[in-house]
Motif scaffolding. Structure first.
Motif, PDB file in Angstrom:
ATOM      1  N   ASP A  13       0.816  -1.223   0.000  1.00  0.00           N
ATOM      2  CA  ASP A  13       0.000   0.000   0.000  1.00  0.00           C
ATOM      3  C   ASP A  13       0.845   1.266   0.000  1.00  0.00           C
ATOM      4  O   ASP A  13       1.718   1.443   0.843  1.00  0.00           O
ATOM      5  N   ASN A  14       0.560   2.128  -0.967  1.00  0.00           N
ATOM      6  CA  ASN A  14       1.247   3.404  -1.157  1.00  0.00           C
ATOM      7  C   ASN A  14       2.738   3.239  -1.426  1.00  0.00           C
ATOM      8  O   ASN A  14       3.515   4.185  -1.268  1.00  0.00           O
ATOM      9  N   ALA A  21      -5.816   6.408  -3.222  1.00  0.00           N
ATOM     10  CA  ALA A  21      -6.736   6.582  -4.346  1.00  0.00           C
ATOM     11  C   ALA A  21      -7.860   5.555  -4.276  1.00  0.00           C
ATOM     12  O   ALA A  21      -9.036   5.877  -4.496  1.00  0.00           O
ATOM     13  N   ALA A  22      -7.504   4.312  -3.962  1.00  0.00           N
ATOM     14  CA  ALA A  22      -8.508   3.252  -3.862  1.00  0.00           C
ATOM     15  C   ALA A  22      -9.464   3.511  -2.708  1.00  0.00           C
ATOM     16  O   ALA A  22     -10.685   3.347  -2.834  1.00  0.00           O
ATOM     17  N   ALA A  23      -8.924   3.926  -1.562  1.00  0.00           N
ATOM     18  CA  ALA A  23      -9.743   4.152  -0.372  1.00  0.00           C
ATOM     19  C   ALA A  23     -10.680   5.339  -0.561  1.00  0.00           C
ATOM     20  O   ALA A  23     -11.834   5.312  -0.117  1.00  0.00           O
ATOM     21  N   ALA A  24     -10.194   6.400  -1.211  1.00  0.00           N
ATOM     22  CA  ALA A  24     -11.035   7.585  -1.439  1.00  0.00           C
ATOM     23  C   ALA A  24     -12.210   7.232  -2.350  1.00  0.00           C
ATOM     24  O   ALA A  24     -13.355   7.653  -2.103  1.00  0.00           O
ATOM     25  N   SER A  99     -10.194  -2.572  -6.705  1.00  0.00           N
ATOM     26  CA  SER A  99      -9.315  -1.462  -7.067  1.00  0.00           C
ATOM     27  C   SER A  99      -7.851  -1.862  -6.973  1.00  0.00           C
ATOM     28  O   SER A  99      -7.421  -2.481  -6.004  1.00  0.00           O
ATOM     29  N   ALA A 100      -7.087  -1.508  -7.985  1.00  0.00           N
ATOM     30  CA  ALA A 100      -5.650  -1.758  -7.993  1.00  0.00           C
ATOM     31  C   ALA A 100      -4.986  -0.668  -8.831  1.00  0.00           C
ATOM     32  O   ALA A 100      -4.667  -0.865  -9.997  1.00  0.00           O
ATOM     33  N   VAL A 101      -4.790   0.492  -8.219  1.00  0.00           N
ATOM     34  CA  VAL A 101      -4.193   1.630  -8.922  1.00  0.00           C
ATOM     35  C   VAL A 101      -2.688   1.626  -8.652  1.00  0.00           C
ATOM     36  O   VAL A 101      -2.261   1.850  -7.517  1.00  0.00           O
ATOM     37  N   PRO A 102      -1.855   1.359  -9.657  1.00  0.00           N
ATOM     38  CA  PRO A 102      -0.401   1.317  -9.419  1.00  0.00           C
ATOM     39  C   PRO A 102       0.158   2.693  -9.067  1.00  0.00           C
ATOM     40  O   PRO A 102      -0.278   3.713  -9.600  1.00  0.00           O
TER      41      PRO A 102
END
Length: 221
Positions: A13-14, A21-24, A99-102
């Motif tokens: 994470d991060n 971004a995923a949590a928001a 969600s999986a934002v690189p």
């Protein structure tokens, strides 16, 4: 490859995936489902309360099971709102799985380290299935020889127990004891070097237009 470092632990994470971004996004969806108005500035309350809870988990004041029941109640209380926190937690976890934002440059880091023949290990706190699924969605799972997640390890990162329980699982051990007789010291020295190593690569990405870059921790042939 740095001959003093064989195994690298990388947070998820991060570091590799953009948790914020995923949590928001998930928070906004949860608010809509609960009939609450969401404003982007509310995410600061999530960050503050979530960090407090994870710190309490690391201090053993709360357990991972407690997280399910207290996270959203704390966030809602912070914002002066009322809703079913447990239902919001359920929905939040479902959405995180989607969600999986690189993080920018993460794929470049992983590709480079794999090419340099390091044994890569993912290390993370959280639910095991959630973290593995997110790595799969980002097409990053293929880079890792091992994935250590607190739910399965039975200890939270960055506790000493977490690294004691995971270092024996890596191929050939964390380090060659013939070269490093004080294994415990060099294990922790190695974990610190990993942090510095990742920072060095992040610096490389930010300065990718420069032809040369230097780092005191790595020497490649």
């Amino acid at each position: 490859m740095n001959d003093k470092i064989k195994v690298l632990f990388l947070d998820i994470d991060n570091t590799l995936l953009d948790f914020d971004a995923a949590a928001a996004w998930a928070m906004e969806q949860c608010f809509q489902k609960a009939g609450l108005e969401y404003k982007s500035e509310m995410f600061a309350a999530f960050t503050e309360e979530n960090n407090k809870i994870w710190q309490r988990i690391e201090r053993k004041e709360l357990t991972m099971d407690d997280l399910f029941y207290v996270r959203w109640q704390a966030i809602l209380g912070h914002l002066g709102l009322e809703a079913d926190g447990v239902e919001m937690e359920k929905e939040f976890r479902v959405l995180l799985n989607l969600s999986a934002v690189p993080v920018e440059g993460a794929e470049e880091i992983l590709t480079y380290l794999k090419q340099q023949k390091y044994c890569l290990c993912a290390a993370s706190n959280g639910p095991y299935d959630q973290q593995i699924n997110r790595l799969k969605k980002a097409d990053m799972l293929k880079y890792f020889a091992h994935c250590f997640v607190s739910e399965k390890v039975g200890a939270d990162k960055p506790s000493q127990r977490f690294f004691e329980r995971t270092s024996g699982s890596t191929t050939g051990g964390m380090y060659d004891d013939r070269r490093f007789p004080d294994r415990r010291y060099y294990r922790w020295q190695g974990v610190w070097n990993v942090h510095l190593l990742v920072c060095a690569f992040c610096g490389k990405i930010q300065r990718r237009k420069r032809k040369k870059w230097k780092t005191s921790g790595l020497h490649h042939s």
